[in-house]
Motif scaffolding. Structure first.
Motif, PDB file in Angstrom:
ATOM      1  N   PRO A 152      28.514   8.415 -24.977  1.00 16.41           N
ATOM      2  CA  PRO A 152      27.488   9.314 -24.438  1.00 16.41           C
ATOM      3  C   PRO A 152      27.914  10.025 -23.154  1.00 16.41           C
ATOM      4  CG  PRO A 152      26.520   7.240 -25.088  1.00 16.41           C
ATOM      5  CD  PRO A 152      28.006   7.089 -25.225  1.00 16.41           C
ATOM      6  N   GLU A 153      28.612   9.335 -22.240  1.00 20.43           N
ATOM      7  CA  GLU A 153      28.998   9.965 -20.986  1.00 20.43           C
ATOM      8  C   GLU A 153      29.997  11.103 -21.182  1.00 20.43           C
ATOM      9  OE1 GLU A 153      31.382   6.195 -21.542  1.00 20.43           O
ATOM     10  OE2 GLU A 153      29.265   6.685 -21.565  1.00 20.43           O
ATOM     11  N   ARG A 154      30.759  11.070 -22.250  1.00 14.75           N
ATOM     12  CA  ARG A 154      31.726  12.136 -22.515  1.00 14.75           C
ATOM     13  C   ARG A 154      31.040  13.403 -23.015  1.00 14.75           C
ATOM     14  NH1 ARG A 154      37.151  11.331 -23.256  1.00 14.75           N
ATOM     15  NH2 ARG A 154      37.180  12.481 -25.204  1.00 14.75           N
ATOM     16  N   THR A 155      29.798  13.296 -23.440  1.00 17.97           N
ATOM     17  CA  THR A 155      29.101  14.465 -23.956  1.00 17.97           C
ATOM     18  C   THR A 155      28.041  14.990 -22.991  1.00 17.97           C
ATOM     19  OG1 THR A 155      27.471  13.109 -25.119  1.00 17.97           O
ATOM     20  CG2 THR A 155      29.449  13.743 -26.352  1.00 17.97           C
ATOM     21  N   LYS A 156      27.745  14.238 -21.942  1.00 14.87           N
ATOM     22  CA  LYS A 156      26.661  14.622 -21.041  1.00 14.87           C
ATOM     23  C   LYS A 156      27.103  15.533 -19.906  1.00 14.87           C
ATOM     24  CE  LYS A 156      25.096  10.456 -20.159  1.00 14.87           C
ATOM     25  NZ  LYS A 156      24.295   9.356 -19.645  1.00 14.87           N
ATOM     26  N   GLU A 157      28.334  15.417 -19.453  1.00 14.64           N
ATOM     27  CA  GLU A 157      28.750  16.109 -18.247  1.00 14.64           C
ATOM     28  C   GLU A 157      29.428  17.447 -18.527  1.00 14.64           C
ATOM     29  OE1 GLU A 157      29.511  12.883 -14.856  1.00 14.64           O
ATOM     30  OE2 GLU A 157      31.125  13.007 -16.322  1.00 14.64           O
ATOM     31  N   LEU A 158      28.982  18.467 -17.813  1.00 10.77           N
ATOM     32  CA  LEU A 158      29.618  19.771 -17.840  1.00 10.77           C
ATOM     33  C   LEU A 158      31.065  19.610 -17.383  1.00 10.77           C
ATOM     34  CD1 LEU A 158      29.244  22.920 -18.003  1.00 10.77           C
ATOM     35  CD2 LEU A 158      28.730  22.806 -15.550  1.00 10.77           C
ATOM     36  N   PHE A 159      31.989  20.305 -18.032  1.00 10.41           N
ATOM     37  CA  PHE A 159      33.400  20.217 -17.688  1.00 10.41           C
ATOM     38  C   PHE A 159      33.877  21.599 -17.245  1.00 10.41           C
ATOM     39  CE2 PHE A 159      37.916  20.034 -18.063  1.00 10.41           C
ATOM     40  CZ  PHE A 159      38.264  18.702 -17.917  1.00 10.41           C
ATOM     41  N   TRP A 197      41.789  31.359 -13.346  1.00  9.29           N
ATOM     42  CA  TRP A 197      41.183  31.259 -14.687  1.00  9.29           C
ATOM     43  C   TRP A 197      40.227  30.080 -14.631  1.00  9.29           C
ATOM     44  CZ3 TRP A 197      40.544  33.034 -19.547  1.00  9.29           C
ATOM     45  CH2 TRP A 197      40.307  32.123 -20.574  1.00  9.29           C
ATOM     46  N   MET A 198      38.942  30.349 -14.718  1.00 13.02           N
ATOM     47  CA  MET A 198      37.954  29.275 -14.684  1.00 13.02           C
ATOM     48  C   MET A 198      37.105  29.350 -15.938  1.00 13.02           C
ATOM     49  SD  MET A 198      34.868  28.160 -12.034  1.00 13.02           S
ATOM     50  CE  MET A 198      35.309  29.398 -10.920  1.00 13.02           C
ATOM     51  N   CYS A 199      37.015  28.228 -16.642  1.00 11.33           N
ATOM     52  CA  CYS A 199      36.165  28.212 -17.826  1.00 11.33           C
ATOM     53  C   CYS A 199      35.321  26.948 -17.837  1.00 11.33           C
ATOM     54  CB  CYS A 199      36.965  28.391 -19.112  1.00 11.33           C
ATOM     55  SG  CYS A 199      38.460  27.451 -19.253  1.00 11.33           S
ATOM     56  N   PHE A 200      34.147  27.112 -18.408  1.00 11.49           N
ATOM     57  CA  PHE A 200      33.153  26.054 -18.486  1.00 11.49           C
ATOM     58  C   PHE A 200      33.037  25.589 -19.930  1.00 11.49           C
ATOM     59  CE2 PHE A 200      32.347  28.129 -14.620  1.00 11.49           C
ATOM     60  CZ  PHE A 200      31.495  27.381 -13.835  1.00 11.49           C
ATOM     61  N   PHE A 201      32.932  24.275 -20.090  1.00  9.62           N
ATOM     62  CA  PHE A 201      32.759  23.653 -21.403  1.00  9.62           C
ATOM     63  C   PHE A 201      31.533  22.766 -21.365  1.00  9.62           C
ATOM     64  CE2 PHE A 201      37.232  24.484 -20.770  1.00  9.62           C
ATOM     65  CZ  PHE A 201      37.617  25.071 -21.956  1.00  9.62           C
ATOM     66  N   LYS A 202      30.903  22.575 -22.511  1.00 10.92           N
ATOM     67  CA  LYS A 202      29.730  21.697 -22.589  1.00 10.92           C
ATOM     68  C   LYS A 202      30.054  20.288 -22.108  1.00 10.92           C
ATOM     69  CE  LYS A 202      27.452  23.901 -26.495  1.00 10.92           C
ATOM     70  NZ  LYS A 202      27.059  23.750 -27.896  1.00 10.92           N
ATOM     71  N   ASN A 203      31.288  19.848 -22.394  1.00 13.36           N
ATOM     72  CA  ASN A 203      31.700  18.494 -22.040  1.00 13.36           C
ATOM     73  C   ASN A 203      33.209  18.371 -22.188  1.00 13.36           C
ATOM     74  OD1 ASN A 203      32.221  17.971 -24.900  1.00 13.36           O
ATOM     75  ND2 ASN A 203      29.993  17.812 -25.107  1.00 13.36           N
ATOM     76  N   ILE A 204      33.727  17.206 -21.860  1.00 11.31           N
ATOM     77  CA  ILE A 204      35.173  16.985 -21.902  1.00 11.31           C
ATOM     78  C   ILE A 204      35.728  17.070 -23.331  1.00 11.31           C
ATOM     79  CG2 ILE A 204      35.044  14.464 -22.026  1.00 11.31           C
ATOM     80  CD1 ILE A 204      37.525  14.415 -20.155  1.00 11.31           C
ATOM     81  N   PRO A 255      26.951  16.861 -13.598  1.00 10.47           N
ATOM     82  CA  PRO A 255      25.753  16.992 -14.437  1.00 10.47           C
ATOM     83  C   PRO A 255      25.561  18.425 -14.874  1.00 10.47           C
ATOM     84  CG  PRO A 255      25.165  16.655 -12.129  1.00 10.47           C
ATOM     85  CD  PRO A 255      26.646  16.505 -12.234  1.00 10.47           C
ATOM     86  N   LYS A 256      24.986  18.602 -16.058  1.00 12.15           N
ATOM     87  CA  LYS A 256      24.755  19.944 -16.591  1.00 12.15           C
ATOM     88  C   LYS A 256      23.738  20.697 -15.762  1.00 12.15           C
ATOM     89  CE  LYS A 256      26.050  18.738 -21.186  1.00 12.15           C
ATOM     90  NZ  LYS A 256      26.786  19.379 -22.117  1.00 12.15           N
ATOM     91  N   LYS A 257      22.819  19.992 -15.175  1.00  9.60           N
ATOM     92  CA  LYS A 257      21.785  20.633 -14.376  1.00  9.60           C
ATOM     93  C   LYS A 257      21.595  19.843 -13.094  1.00  9.60           C
ATOM     94  CE  LYS A 257      17.089  22.368 -14.657  1.00  9.60           C
ATOM     95  NZ  LYS A 257      15.895  22.463 -15.465  1.00  9.60           N
ATOM     96  N   VAL A 258      21.685  20.532 -11.987  1.00  6.19           N
ATOM     97  CA  VAL A 258      21.485  19.877 -10.701  1.00  6.19           C
ATOM     98  C   VAL A 258      20.072  20.171 -10.239  1.00  6.19           C
ATOM     99  CG1 VAL A 258      22.271  19.738  -8.324  1.00  6.19           C
ATOM    100  CG2 VAL A 258      23.922  20.149 -10.153  1.00  6.19           C
ATOM    101  N   SER A 259      19.375  19.122  -9.826  1.00 10.55           N
ATOM    102  CA  SER A 259      17.984  19.302  -9.368  1.00 10.55           C
ATOM    103  C   SER A 259      17.947  19.783  -7.943  1.00 10.55           C
ATOM    104  CB  SER A 259      17.226  17.992  -9.473  1.00 10.55           C
ATOM    105  OG  SER A 259      17.251  17.553 -10.809  1.00 10.55           O
TER     106      SER A 259
END
Length: 137
Positions: free
Chosen positions: A28-35, A92-99, A133-137
């Motif tokens: 689960p932790e590998r899919t939760k964090e923005l990379f 070159w900066m790119c964003f991924f849903k997760n690792i 985190p994908k969303k910071v409060s």
């Protein structure tokens, strides 16, 4: 490492990564964090406009890897504080849903072709990868 063997290594590493990922075994932790994958590229000939244009063309091709959520191609900003580094040619900066999505990118044929076709242009590449985190409060 020779380019051909490096490419084969990257392909095999990607296949091993993909083989180890299944819906049941994904941590689960590998899919939760923005990379975020941030690369600084230094051309061998930083004042060569043709090489710069060619590398920029390659970066635009690289942006077509389907797992990339957002990409930014940048040049050094005209800022001058003591902590700012401005000696690179492209950022070159790119964003991924997760690792996992980033690992797929690393072995994607577009990425491997980019390395093969354009690596002779640069003298140095520095990579900063980060997760959060994908969303910071």
């Amino acid at each position: 490492m020779k380019e051909k063997s490096r490419r084969k290594f990257l392909q095999n590493a990607g296949l091993a990564t993909l083989a180890s990922i299944s819906p049941l075994s994904t941590e689960p932790e590998r899919t939760k964090e923005l990379f975020i994958h941030h690369v600084y590229i230094y051309l061998k000939e930083p004042n060569n406009a043709q090489h710069e244009a060619k590398l920029l063309e390659g970066l635009h091709k690289l942006a077509n890897v389907p797992t990339i959520q957002y990409v930014h191609i940048g040049k050094p900003a005209e800022t001058s504080r003591s902590v700012i580094v401005r000696d690179y040619t492209f950022s070159w900066m790119c964003f991924f849903k997760n690792i996992i999505e980033e690992e797929i990118y690393q072995t994607h044929p577009i990425h491997l072709d980019f390395i093969k076709e354009y690596s002779d242009l640069w003298e140095k590449v520095i990579v900063y990868d980060s997760v959060g985190p994908k969303k910071v409060s």
